[in-house]
Design an enzyme around this catalytic site. Sequence first.
Site: not given
Length: 689
Positions: A657, A539, A459, A622
Site C-alpha cells: 500500500h 487510498s 484526502y 497491496d
Amino acid sequence: MTADYPESRRDESVVETLHGHQIADPYRWLEDADAAETKDWVSRQNACTESVLTQYAERDWFQQTMTAILRRPRAGVPVQSSGWFFVGRNDGTKAQDVVYVADSLAALLEGGRVLIDPNTLSEGGTDSLGTFTVSPDGRYFAYGINESGSDWTTFRLLEVATGAEVDDVVTEAKFSEAVWLPDSSAYLYSHYPASGRSEGTETKMLGGGQLKLHKLGTPQAEDQLVLSFPDQPRLFVTPVVSEDDRYVVMHLHEGTDAATRLWLYPITTDGLGDPIKVVDEFADELDFVRMAGDRLILRTDRDAPRGRVVSSDLEGNFTDVIPEGEHALRSAYATSGGLATIYLVDAQPELRLHDLDGGNTRSVQLASGGLVDVTAGAKYDELFIGLSSPTAPTLSYVVSAASGDLRPLPSLAPAGEAFVAPEITVRRVVEPGREVPYFVISRADLDLSEPRPTVLYGYGGFRVPIFTDYRPGWPAWLAAGGVLVIANLRGGGEYGTAWYEEGRLKNKQNVFDDFIAVAEHLQKTRVTTAAQLAIHGRSNGGLLVGAVMTQRPDLFAVALPGVGVMDMLRFHLFTVGAAWASDFGLPDDPEQFEDLLAYSPLHNLRDGTAYPATLVVTGDHDDRVVPLHSHKFIAALQHAQSGSAPVLTRIEVDTGHGFGKPAAMVASEWADLLAFAAHHTGLEPPSVQ
C-alpha cells in the site's frame, strides 16, 4: 490512443441483481491477482505505460530530480524508551532506514551504533521495519517486519545492549506492536491465524483477530488467548499498559470507527485479572493518556466535537481536566510533569503543556507545516517532536515539559549528497461557496500573474488531518515551476468530529463536492485552468480522485489516483475492507448501497466520455486496498475513454500500500507521476524549456 491499449477481456455474463439493480462486472476475473491471465494482463499494461512514458521529455528531469531528493540524508524522530535512545537514519543510499541506538541523547547525536539494518532482510530492500518496542527492563528490542509492503507482521527480538538476535519469533500478526508487560516476561500482540498468510497476492477477507500474550522463550503455539471475537471480524483491540504498571488498558474499535469501548485488565502476579469495563458501548472516541491515582486521564469527543481531556473513575463518569476549546484537540500525551496536547489551529499544529490537573497551560510555538511524530512518556520530561514542510522532511525538536523550552536538534542525519529545495511561499485561501480551506504553495520566485500548471491534492476521510507536510514529490513539482494546492476537505480531522461527520456515510458526497469547489475556485481566481490542473490522492484519496474525475471529467486535465478504493460495491469482501464501514457504510445495507453506487468510481464510468489523462498507480502485493480495485477501474476506463488523452496504469511489483517502499521505487513512482502530470498540463521543467 484507444486502439493501442492492451486487450482487457470483457466477460459480459457476470451480472448480479443487487438491491434491485442489475450490476455488470465484466472484469471480475481481474480479482484473481495470481491467475496467469491477470499476470499477463499486468505485464502488458506495464509495458504499454512504459512505451508511453518513455516518449515524455519531462521524464528524465523528474527522474534525476527525484533520485536526488531521495538521496538526501534523512533521519526520523528520536524515541526514548527504557534507558535507551533510538532513531532511524538513512545516508541516502539505502532502500530502508537503519535504526541506531545509544544510552543518551548526546551519544545518539554523535552517532550511536547500528542496532538493526532492515536492508539486510531481503534482496532489493522490499522488507521493512514496521514497529518496535523495548521491554521495560531495557533488555529486549521487539521489532515487526513487513514483507513486500504487506500488513502481515513477524515479530523478532534483539538484545539492545549487544544487538544479538534472540531465538524467539511470532508470526501471523497484523495491525499491532509488541506491548510489554511490566516484568518484561511477555508481550501482547494481535494474531490472525484464521485468515492465514497467502502465498500470493492477499485478497482473502480478514477474519476475527485474537489478542494473545506471548511469553518469551516459549513456542507461539502456547501463547495465552486474552481476547477473541470470532463472530465480529471488524472488531480490533489496541492494548496500552498504564505508566503505573497496574493495568492493561484495552481500546476496542469496530473497524476504523473511532467510537471506543474501554476495558481495564488488572496486572497481577499471575498475569491479567478480570476486566473492568469502564465504558462498554460504542458511542464516543476515547484515548487513554495516563493514570492520575485511581482515575484515568482520557482524550475524548464525548459532548465535545472539538475534543477535550477528562478524568474518569472506573465506572466511566467523566470530569473535565482540559475543557473543549476553540480548536480541535488532535492528541494528548503523558509527561513526567503532567500532560502535553497537540491542537490543530486551522490545520497547523500547536503544542501545549499542562500540569496533571490541566492547569498551568503553556503554549510552545512550533514552526508551520506538518506534524510528523511526537514521542513522549510519563517517565520523561523531554518530548521529541518531528515537523516537516512541503520541501523539507523531518526536522526534530526536543521540548522540556517542565520549562517549555524548545530547541532544534542538530542534524541527526548522516553525511551525504545534498538536494537544495527551492524557497517557497504558502498562502491560505478559503473557497467562499462551501467554505473549504486550502493551501496554495509555489516557488518563491515564480511569476503567478498568469495561471500555472497545478497539482491539487486531497484526502477527506477517516478523521485524518491533512497538513502542508512533506511528500517526496512536492519539492520536485515546485522546483519545476508547478503550483501545489493542498485542500482540507470534510471527512478529515482538521476541525473536529462535526467536520468529520459531514464527510462520511450519507454525507460522503460532500468530500467530492468540496474538492470540485476548490478546483473551480482555483480556475475562477486564475491560479490555474482546467487544461493545467492535475488532481492526486492515495487510498481514500485515490477514491476521491476516481469519484471526481467520473463526476466532472471536464474540470481536470490529469487524474492521478493511487491505490484507490474504486469498487464500492465489493470493497468489503477483501482483506480488511469491511473495517472501512465507518466512513463508507456497507453494500449489504440497501440504503447504504444506494449511496455507494451513486459515487463508486468503477460504476460511474460512462462509455463515450472524454476523461482526463489518467495514470492509475497500485502495488501488486497491496493487502490493504487490494490491486483489483485499480485493475478493474483502468480496464473499464480504457474501454470507456472516447477522448485522445491516455489512460494508463502503473503496477509496482513486490510492493504494497505504500509503507516501507524502497527509496528507489519511491523515486521512480513519483518521477512517472509528475512527468505524466507535467506533460499533460504544459509544465516544462528547467532542462526541458
